[in-house]
Structure formats: C-alpha cells, structure tokens
Design a protein around this motif. Sequence first.
Motif, PDB file in Angstrom:
ATOM      1  N   ARG A 231     -49.822  88.435  -9.406  1.00 40.59           N
ATOM      2  CA  ARG A 231     -49.337  88.865 -10.638  1.00 40.59           C
ATOM      3  C   ARG A 231     -49.609  90.523 -10.783  1.00 40.59           C
ATOM      4  NH1 ARG A 231     -50.912  84.144 -12.431  1.00 40.59           N
ATOM      5  NH2 ARG A 231     -52.574  84.824 -13.100  1.00 40.59           N
ATOM      6  N   ALA A 232     -51.101  90.593 -10.370  1.00 41.97           N
ATOM      7  CA  ALA A 232     -51.665  92.141 -10.577  1.00 41.97           C
ATOM      8  C   ALA A 232     -50.850  93.073  -9.551  1.00 41.97           C
ATOM      9  CB  ALA A 232     -53.186  92.130 -10.134  1.00 41.97           C
ATOM     10  N   LEU A 233     -50.334  92.600  -8.433  1.00 45.26           N
ATOM     11  CA  LEU A 233     -49.717  93.508  -7.592  1.00 45.26           C
ATOM     12  C   LEU A 233     -48.344  93.788  -8.086  1.00 45.26           C
ATOM     13  CD1 LEU A 233     -50.865  91.930  -4.112  1.00 45.26           C
ATOM     14  CD2 LEU A 233     -51.223  94.239  -5.123  1.00 45.26           C
ATOM     15  N   GLY A 234     -47.734  92.733  -8.610  1.00 43.95           N
ATOM     16  CA  GLY A 234     -46.324  92.903  -9.368  1.00 43.95           C
ATOM     17  C   GLY A 234     -46.324  93.940 -10.448  1.00 43.95           C
ATOM     18  N   THR A 235     -47.576  93.909 -11.348  1.00 52.38           N
ATOM     19  CA  THR A 235     -47.528  94.889 -12.340  1.00 52.38           C
ATOM     20  C   THR A 235     -47.658  96.310 -11.567  1.00 52.38           C
ATOM     21  OG1 THR A 235     -48.544  93.237 -13.598  1.00 52.38           O
ATOM     22  CG2 THR A 235     -48.739  95.663 -14.317  1.00 52.38           C
ATOM     23  N   TRP A 236     -48.563  96.341 -10.651  1.00 54.41           N
ATOM     24  CA  TRP A 236     -49.037  97.728 -10.135  1.00 54.41           C
ATOM     25  C   TRP A 236     -47.864  98.315  -9.426  1.00 54.41           C
ATOM     26  CZ3 TRP A 236     -49.848  98.721  -4.461  1.00 54.41           C
ATOM     27  CH2 TRP A 236     -50.587 100.026  -4.291  1.00 54.41           C
ATOM     28  N   SER A 237     -47.003  97.308  -8.584  1.00 51.74           N
ATOM     29  CA  SER A 237     -45.771  98.086  -7.724  1.00 51.74           C
ATOM     30  C   SER A 237     -44.889  98.380  -8.869  1.00 51.74           C
ATOM     31  CB  SER A 237     -45.297  96.898  -6.857  1.00 51.74           C
ATOM     32  OG  SER A 237     -44.709  95.747  -7.736  1.00 51.74           O
ATOM     33  N   GLY A 238     -44.768  97.894 -10.030  1.00 52.29           N
ATOM     34  CA  GLY A 238     -43.571  98.622 -11.150  1.00 52.29           C
ATOM     35  C   GLY A 238     -43.945  99.889 -11.694  1.00 52.29           C
ATOM     36  N   ASN A 239     -45.205 100.572 -10.930  1.00 55.56           N
ATOM     37  CA  ASN A 239     -45.414 101.800 -11.375  1.00 55.56           C
ATOM     38  C   ASN A 239     -44.944 102.839 -10.644  1.00 55.56           C
ATOM     39  OD1 ASN A 239     -47.073 101.040 -13.584  1.00 55.56           O
ATOM     40  ND2 ASN A 239     -48.867 100.827 -12.366  1.00 55.56           N
ATOM     41  N   PHE A 240     -44.050 102.466  -9.461  1.00 58.33           N
ATOM     42  CA  PHE A 240     -43.544 103.478  -8.308  1.00 58.33           C
ATOM     43  C   PHE A 240     -42.107 103.374  -8.801  1.00 58.33           C
ATOM     44  CE2 PHE A 240     -47.361 101.582  -6.209  1.00 58.33           C
ATOM     45  CZ  PHE A 240     -47.894 102.888  -5.740  1.00 58.33           C
ATOM     46  N   PRO A 241     -41.697 104.807  -8.467  1.00 58.08           N
ATOM     47  CA  PRO A 241     -40.252 105.014  -8.642  1.00 58.08           C
ATOM     48  C   PRO A 241     -39.665 104.283  -7.589  1.00 58.08           C
ATOM     49  CG  PRO A 241     -41.356 107.320  -8.142  1.00 58.08           C
ATOM     50  CD  PRO A 241     -42.470 105.902  -8.323  1.00 58.08           C
ATOM     51  N   ASN A 242     -38.202 104.024  -7.970  1.00 53.25           N
ATOM     52  CA  ASN A 242     -37.421 103.466  -6.763  1.00 53.25           C
ATOM     53  C   ASN A 242     -36.809 104.720  -6.053  1.00 53.25           C
ATOM     54  OD1 ASN A 242     -35.979 101.837  -5.214  1.00 53.25           O
ATOM     55  ND2 ASN A 242     -34.357 101.147  -6.966  1.00 53.25           N
ATOM     56  N   ARG A 243     -37.364 104.804  -4.840  1.00 53.77           N
ATOM     57  CA  ARG A 243     -36.941 105.719  -3.803  1.00 53.77           C
ATOM     58  C   ARG A 243     -36.008 105.679  -2.863  1.00 53.77           C
ATOM     59  NH1 ARG A 243     -39.840 110.658  -3.523  1.00 53.77           N
ATOM     60  NH2 ARG A 243     -41.652 111.232  -5.320  1.00 53.77           N
ATOM     61  N   ARG A 244     -35.194 106.454  -2.611  1.00 46.68           N
ATOM     62  CA  ARG A 244     -34.422 106.217  -1.244  1.00 46.68           C
ATOM     63  C   ARG A 244     -34.806 107.477  -0.421  1.00 46.68           C
ATOM     64  NH1 ARG A 244     -31.883 101.710  -1.478  1.00 46.68           N
ATOM     65  NH2 ARG A 244     -30.830 101.118  -3.615  1.00 46.68           N
ATOM     66  N   GLY A 245     -35.020 107.203   0.840  1.00 40.48           N
ATOM     67  CA  GLY A 245     -35.312 108.415   1.803  1.00 40.48           C
ATOM     68  C   GLY A 245     -36.941 108.706   1.831  1.00 40.48           C
ATOM     69  N   PRO A 246     -37.226 109.606   2.660  1.00 43.94           N
ATOM     70  CA  PRO A 246     -38.640 109.791   2.920  1.00 43.94           C
ATOM     71  C   PRO A 246     -39.199 110.400   1.579  1.00 43.94           C
ATOM     72  CG  PRO A 246     -37.414 111.378   3.956  1.00 43.94           C
ATOM     73  CD  PRO A 246     -36.621 110.595   3.395  1.00 43.94           C
ATOM     74  N   PRO A 247     -40.724 110.329   1.175  1.00 47.75           N
ATOM     75  CA  PRO A 247     -41.390 111.011   0.129  1.00 47.75           C
ATOM     76  C   PRO A 247     -41.689 112.389   0.269  1.00 47.75           C
ATOM     77  CG  PRO A 247     -42.787 109.787   1.374  1.00 47.75           C
ATOM     78  CD  PRO A 247     -41.576 109.220   2.040  1.00 47.75           C
TER      79      PRO A 247
END
Length: 67
Positions: free
Chosen positions: A45-61
């Motif tokens: 559950r914590a990982l699911g909440t944490w991963s929601g803080n990242f923008p949905n990106r396509r391509g390299p950072p």
Amino acid sequence: MFEQFAAEARATVAAALEETTLRGDRRIGTEHLLLGVLHDPGAVRALGTWSGNFPNRRGPPQCASEH
C-alpha cells in the motif's frame, strides 16, 4: 545476524530468502528483497501511494537544466 533489524525488516529478509530458495538462486539480490517487501500488505500500500507522486513520463528523464 539480523537481530538489530526491526521486526518488519527481519520478516522482509526472511521472505527474500524464501524467494531466493524457491527460484533456485544462490544469492539474495535486490529482486528478492523487493519480492520480500511485497509480502507485506502494508508495504505494498505504501509503495502504491509513493509511486503516485511521479509524473507519467514517456521517454528518457530530462536534467533539471533542460527545463
């Protein structure tokens, strides 16, 4: 060896060891530790909440200087 770890950390390492054995691997790697973490529903559950803080990106950072 892991007596100084918190109970949750010991449980994660034990689950990682179990995953390692089930797969016939000789060493515990990061993939086994991640699988060990996933044995704990609270961590999932914590990982699911944490991963929601990242923008949905396509391509390299991009570097901060490229913005």
